[in-house]
Design a protein around this motif. Structure first.
Motif, mmCIF file in Angstrom:
data_model
loop_
_atom_site.group_PDB
_atom_site.id
_atom_site.type_symbol
_atom_site.label_atom_id
_atom_site.label_comp_id
_atom_site.label_asym_id
_atom_site.label_seq_id
_atom_site.Cartn_x
_atom_site.Cartn_y
_atom_site.Cartn_z
ATOM 1 N N GLU A 258 0.830 -1.214 0.000
ATOM 2 C CA GLU A 258 0.000 0.000 0.000
ATOM 3 C C GLU A 258 0.858 1.255 0.000
ATOM 4 O OE1 GLU A 258 -2.597 -0.748 3.333
ATOM 5 O OE2 GLU A 258 -4.244 -1.281 1.979
ATOM 6 N N ASN A 259 1.901 1.235 0.807
ATOM 7 C CA ASN A 259 2.818 2.381 0.826
ATOM 8 C C ASN A 259 3.435 2.618 -0.538
ATOM 9 O OD1 ASN A 259 2.458 3.020 3.481
ATOM 10 N ND2 ASN A 259 4.232 1.895 4.223
ATOM 11 N N LYS A 260 3.855 1.526 -1.158
ATOM 12 C CA LYS A 260 4.519 1.643 -2.453
ATOM 13 C C LYS A 260 3.553 2.216 -3.484
ATOM 14 C CE LYS A 260 8.142 0.833 -3.293
ATOM 15 N NZ LYS A 260 9.314 1.714 -3.454
ATOM 16 N N ILE A 261 2.329 1.733 -3.478
ATOM 17 C CA ILE A 261 1.340 2.228 -4.442
ATOM 18 C C ILE A 261 1.105 3.727 -4.233
ATOM 19 C CG2 ILE A 261 -1.087 2.117 -5.121
ATOM 20 C CD1 ILE A 261 -0.970 -0.895 -4.569
ATOM 21 N N ALA A 262 0.950 4.131 -2.981
ATOM 22 C CA ALA A 262 0.760 5.549 -2.689
ATOM 23 C C ALA A 262 1.966 6.355 -3.158
ATOM 24 C CB ALA A 262 0.532 5.743 -1.194
ATOM 25 N N GLU A 263 3.142 5.805 -2.908
ATOM 26 C CA GLU A 263 4.390 6.462 -3.302
ATOM 27 C C GLU A 263 4.421 6.685 -4.815
ATOM 28 O OE1 GLU A 263 7.748 4.356 -1.582
ATOM 29 O OE2 GLU A 263 9.010 5.188 -3.174
ATOM 30 N N VAL A 264 4.053 5.642 -5.553
ATOM 31 C CA VAL A 264 4.101 5.747 -7.008
ATOM 32 C C VAL A 264 3.088 6.775 -7.507
ATOM 33 C CG1 VAL A 264 3.856 4.513 -9.176
ATOM 34 C CG2 VAL A 264 4.855 3.367 -7.218
ATOM 35 N N LYS A 265 1.919 6.767 -6.892
ATOM 36 C CA LYS A 265 0.901 7.735 -7.322
ATOM 37 C C LYS A 265 1.389 9.164 -7.115
ATOM 38 C CE LYS A 265 -3.536 5.473 -6.985
ATOM 39 N NZ LYS A 265 -4.668 5.100 -6.128
ATOM 40 N N GLN A 266 1.988 9.381 -5.945
ATOM 41 C CA GLN A 266 2.550 10.708 -5.672
ATOM 42 C C GLN A 266 3.605 11.072 -6.700
ATOM 43 O OE1 GLN A 266 4.266 10.955 -1.798
ATOM 44 N NE2 GLN A 266 2.518 12.005 -0.947
ATOM 45 N N PHE A 267 4.416 10.083 -7.003
ATOM 46 C CA PHE A 267 5.520 10.287 -7.934
ATOM 47 C C PHE A 267 5.003 10.666 -9.313
ATOM 48 C CE2 PHE A 267 9.851 10.181 -8.764
ATOM 49 C CZ PHE A 267 10.134 9.475 -9.913
ATOM 50 N N ILE A 268 3.946 9.994 -9.720
ATOM 51 C CA ILE A 268 3.350 10.306 -11.031
ATOM 52 C C ILE A 268 2.877 11.752 -11.057
ATOM 53 C CG2 ILE A 268 1.437 9.809 -12.590
ATOM 54 C CD1 ILE A 268 1.575 6.920 -11.679
ATOM 55 N N VAL A 269 2.224 12.153 -9.974
ATOM 56 C CA VAL A 269 1.747 13.535 -9.891
ATOM 57 C C VAL A 269 2.911 14.515 -10.025
ATOM 58 C CG1 VAL A 269 0.776 15.235 -8.325
ATOM 59 C CG2 VAL A 269 -0.345 13.027 -8.573
ATOM 60 N N LYS A 270 3.982 14.191 -9.271
ATOM 61 C CA LYS A 270 5.165 15.067 -9.318
ATOM 62 C C LYS A 270 5.740 15.168 -10.719
ATOM 63 C CE LYS A 270 8.146 14.723 -5.221
ATOM 64 N NZ LYS A 270 9.395 14.039 -4.934
ATOM 65 N N MET A 271 5.723 14.060 -11.428
ATOM 66 C CA MET A 271 6.426 13.990 -12.704
ATOM 67 C C MET A 271 5.547 14.348 -13.894
ATOM 68 S SD MET A 271 9.616 12.575 -12.441
ATOM 69 C CE MET A 271 9.755 14.206 -11.802
ATOM 70 N N LYS A 272 4.337 14.798 -13.592
ATOM 71 C CA LYS A 272 3.374 15.052 -14.672
ATOM 72 C C LYS A 272 3.972 15.870 -15.809
ATOM 73 C CE LYS A 272 -1.586 14.942 -14.206
ATOM 74 N NZ LYS A 272 -2.103 13.978 -13.229
ATOM 75 N N GLU A 273 4.655 16.931 -15.415
ATOM 76 C CA GLU A 273 5.183 17.821 -16.460
ATOM 77 C C GLU A 273 6.189 17.114 -17.345
ATOM 78 O OE1 GLU A 273 4.714 21.617 -13.525
ATOM 79 O OE2 GLU A 273 6.707 20.949 -14.147
ATOM 80 N N LYS A 274 7.112 16.461 -16.710
ATOM 81 C CA LYS A 274 8.170 15.815 -17.479
ATOM 82 C C LYS A 274 7.664 14.657 -18.324
ATOM 83 C CE LYS A 274 12.866 16.458 -16.254
ATOM 84 N NZ LYS A 274 14.162 15.785 -16.279
ATOM 85 N N LEU A 275 6.623 14.012 -17.833
ATOM 86 C CA LEU A 275 6.211 12.791 -18.514
ATOM 87 C C LEU A 275 5.357 13.052 -19.743
ATOM 88 C CD1 LEU A 275 5.303 10.339 -15.620
ATOM 89 C CD2 LEU A 275 7.244 10.224 -17.150
ATOM 90 N N GLY A 276 4.512 14.040 -19.632
ATOM 91 C CA GLY A 276 3.582 14.258 -20.743
ATOM 92 C C GLY A 276 2.366 13.360 -20.610
ATOM 93 N N GLN A 314 3.151 -9.375 -2.329
ATOM 94 C CA GLN A 314 4.492 -9.320 -2.918
ATOM 95 C C GLN A 314 4.397 -8.879 -4.367
ATOM 96 O OE1 GLN A 314 7.453 -9.545 -1.328
ATOM 97 N NE2 GLN A 314 8.053 -11.685 -1.397
ATOM 98 N N ARG A 315 3.487 -9.512 -5.078
ATOM 99 C CA ARG A 315 3.375 -9.230 -6.506
ATOM 100 C C ARG A 315 2.925 -7.791 -6.738
ATOM 101 N NH1 ARG A 315 -0.192 -11.627 -10.901
ATOM 102 N NH2 ARG A 315 0.957 -10.903 -12.725
ATOM 103 N N ALA A 316 1.961 -7.352 -5.940
ATOM 104 C CA ALA A 316 1.490 -5.964 -6.051
ATOM 105 C C ALA A 316 2.654 -5.012 -5.844
ATOM 106 C CB ALA A 316 0.388 -5.699 -5.024
ATOM 107 N N HIS A 317 3.453 -5.307 -4.833
ATOM 108 C CA HIS A 317 4.597 -4.464 -4.523
ATOM 109 C C HIS A 317 5.571 -4.427 -5.686
ATOM 110 C CE1 HIS A 317 8.406 -3.302 -2.544
ATOM 111 N NE2 HIS A 317 7.623 -2.630 -1.728
ATOM 112 N N ARG A 318 5.800 -5.594 -6.265
ATOM 113 C CA ARG A 318 6.750 -5.662 -7.375
ATOM 114 C C ARG A 318 6.284 -4.827 -8.544
ATOM 115 N NH1 ARG A 318 7.310 -10.895 -6.127
ATOM 116 N NH2 ARG A 318 5.852 -11.641 -7.698
ATOM 117 N N ILE A 319 5.017 -4.972 -8.912
ATOM 118 C CA ILE A 319 4.525 -4.249 -10.090
ATOM 119 C C ILE A 319 4.558 -2.743 -9.848
ATOM 120 C CG2 ILE A 319 2.546 -3.887 -11.607
ATOM 121 C CD1 ILE A 319 1.783 -6.789 -11.114
ATOM 122 N N ALA A 320 4.158 -2.336 -8.658
ATOM 123 C CA ALA A 320 4.187 -0.903 -8.346
ATOM 124 C C ALA A 320 5.621 -0.393 -8.387
ATOM 125 C CB ALA A 320 3.561 -0.660 -6.976
#
Lengths: 403, 171
Positions: A258-276, A314-320
């Protein structure tokens, strides 16, 4: 007149009354909860706040984050500051092989953090991190067109050494009945290797031989770790000889996922500009699979299928985690890495098998040597032996693992 | 690193045996409960401080044994009469006093207590550990900080005396 054996047998019946035992237990329980062991997880929360307030550090030392990908190591940086005097040490963080300060990075910074890692699991994770750092360096060099035979060989040798050490540590952990830790460490490393493999494969399209060599090397280790991880997961499910243990490990992994998923979501938000736009949508879709897996895992928890829940989390964590690593690559290397869509497979085939289906890549398939049977039954019995050799108690665990 | 869950499970599994062991040495129910509680608390403090434990059972016994030794020393200091001298004469003041307070001690247990009480101090503890707690001689040696041979000798001697006593009363 009774003989000694009979007397002793009676004597062993003597003990605490259940009231007495319970009231004593309560006192001890309270004490334990008022004096918890300081776990790294609880330290995480404090560190997230610290991270936000110390953005200036990120400006001054942009490669700061690379040294501490695990927030748990944050306090160590403060120690480093005191020990080494900020400038040289931090400046060395961005160094690549061939740069003047590279030796400082490898021989000073990395070693200090290594010494300060206390638990077996932390040390194993750190070795994995070091392996990953070597690959990151190779990738940066490759992007600049600076990866030649000489520095590639050096990097590969170091990477191999670190990967071997991770393997050794994981095996140690498994022997000492730390199979959930072994599963965690090998799962994390597997993801990292998988991500690097993709990145290097992508780079090889442009740049050729040296990169391709390295990519194959990484793939070999990754395949090995898929096996190791699967075995550790199976051992964990078979070994956990108390439900509480299994449950605690499964819940721990749920939290991590759950932490990892939240982390990735935050990261996506942060990187919005760079990612397109397009990349953001892709990334957000990719998070769906882990979230589904977590939901399914929670159901398993409710039915006390702790072994299965653990594997799902485990698998969820890996994919995230992989999603995050690939986004990071996009940011660091300005590289578009093709990410095959993750099909949420209800049969829970391994990640590699599921992707092989989608990519139709024969090479991938032959690389995985996992059991093609979709289910494995694991049965184990726990026996309690007194030193007389009499078996006093027993229990059994039977778990079906869809691997 | 031992988790809270594992620690409390150790309590569930081992508290009875530890209590029993303690009682067979100091003959006082309430105090035995106190010492067992202290044993677990001290062990948790050790774990909190980052201490690693290989064998939880042995560790707990070691802590308990040390607490009993401390307690016995204090008791000896405080009492006007030397309990040791009395014990040598086959009579333990404390033993008799406290035994009477609990009606729920069976005759067999009482007899056991009296039996063990007649052993030498040095022999009693290893014998208790071997036959009451069912620890191995190796573990006992570990707990007491003695060598295995010395422990075996004492167990042997103690058990022989016990059998002699039992044999005697048969006549």
């Amino acid at each position: 007149m009774k003989n000694f054996e009979e007397l002793i047998k009676e004597a062993r019946q003597f003990g605490l009354g259940s009231d007495e035992k319970n009231s004593l237990r309560e006192k001890i329980f309270n004490f334990v909860h008022e004096h918890p062991v300081r776990k790294w997880n609880s330290v995480r929360h404090i560190q997230r706040e610290e991270e936000n307030s110390s953005q200036w550090l990120n400006v001054l030392f942009p490669n700061f984050r690379n040294l501490i990908p695990n927030l748990r190591l944050m306090p160590i940086i403060l120690v480093l500051t005191m020990l080494l005097g900020a400038g040289v040490s931090f400046g060395a963080e961005g160094a690549l092989p061939g740069d003047p300060f590279y030796p400082v990075k490898v021989n000073v910074n990395e070693k200090v953090v290594g010494w300060l890692s206390l638990s077996q699991e932390a040390r194993a994770d750190w070795e994995a991190r070091l392996a990953s750092r070597r690959l990151e360096e190779a990738e940066k060099l490759a992007v600049d067109g600076r990866l030649n035979a000489e520095n590639k060989n050096k990097i590969e040798a170091n990477f191999d050494a670190h990967a071997e050490r991770v393997k050794e540590r994981v095996e140690e952990m498994e022997e000492k009945r730390g199979s959930s830790k072994a599963a965690n460490v090998s799962s994390n490393f597997e993801v990292s290797l998988q991500a690097h493999e993709r990145i290097l494969a992508r780079l090889a399209e442009d740049d050729g031989e040296e990169v391709e060599d390295l990519a194959l090397s990484v793939k070999a280790h990754k395949d090995a770790f898929v096996k190791i991880r699967t075995k550790a997961e199976a051992t964990f499910s078979a070994e956990a000889d108390s439900k509480t243990e299994a449950r605690a490990a499964a819940e721990g992994r749920l939290k991590a996922a759950e932490n990892k998923i939240a982390e990735v979501k935050q990261f996506i938000v942060k990187m919005k500009e760079k990612l397109g736009e397009k990349a953001v949508v892709e990334a957000e879709t990719r998070i769906n699979a882990p979230e589904d897996l977590v939901a399914e895992g929670k159901l398993k928890l409710q039915t006390e299928a702790y072994g299965e829940a653990f594997v799902l989390f485990q698998r969820a964590h890996r994919i995230a985690q992989e999603a995050k690593l690939l986004i990071e690559a996009r940011k660091e290397l300005n590289l578009e890495v093709r990410i095959p869509a993750v099909r949420f497979n209800a049969n829970h085939k391994s990640d590699a098998e599921a992707e092989a289906e989608i990519e139709g890549d024969e090479n991938q398939k032959s690389g995985t040597t996992l059991n093609s049977s979709a289910e494995t039954e694991v049965e184990s019995e726990t026996k309690v032996e007194t030193d007389n050799g009499n078996i006093e108690g027993g229990g059994g665990i039977r778990l079906k693992l869809g691997l | 690193m031992i988790s809270e869950t594992e620690f409390l499970r150790a309590y569930d599994d081992l508290s009875d045996a530890l209590f029993r062991h303690c009682y067979f040495r100091i003959y006082d129910r309430e105090l035995s409960k106190d010492l067992v509680q202290d044993t677990f608390i001290k062990t948790w403090e050790y774990i909190m401080g980052g201490g690693e434990i290989d064998n939880v059972r042995a560790f707990l016994y070691r802590v308990l044994t040390n607490l009993i030794i401390d307690f016995s020393r204090k008791r000896k200091k405080n009492s006007a009469l030397s309990l040791e001298t009395l014990a040598e004469q086959g009579f333990d003041l404390r033993f008799e006093d406290n035994l009477n307070e609990r009606a729920c001690i069976t005759a067999e247990v009482k007899e056991c207590l009296s039996l063990f009480n007649r052993l030498d101090d040095k022999d009693r503890v290893p014998v208790l550990m071997r036959y009451l707690d069912e620890l191995s001689p190796k573990e006992i040696a570990n707990i007491l900080g003695d060598n295995e041979n010395a422990v075996s000798v004492r167990i042997h001697r103690g058990i022989k005396k016990v059998r002699d006593i039992l044999g005697d009363s048969k006549r």
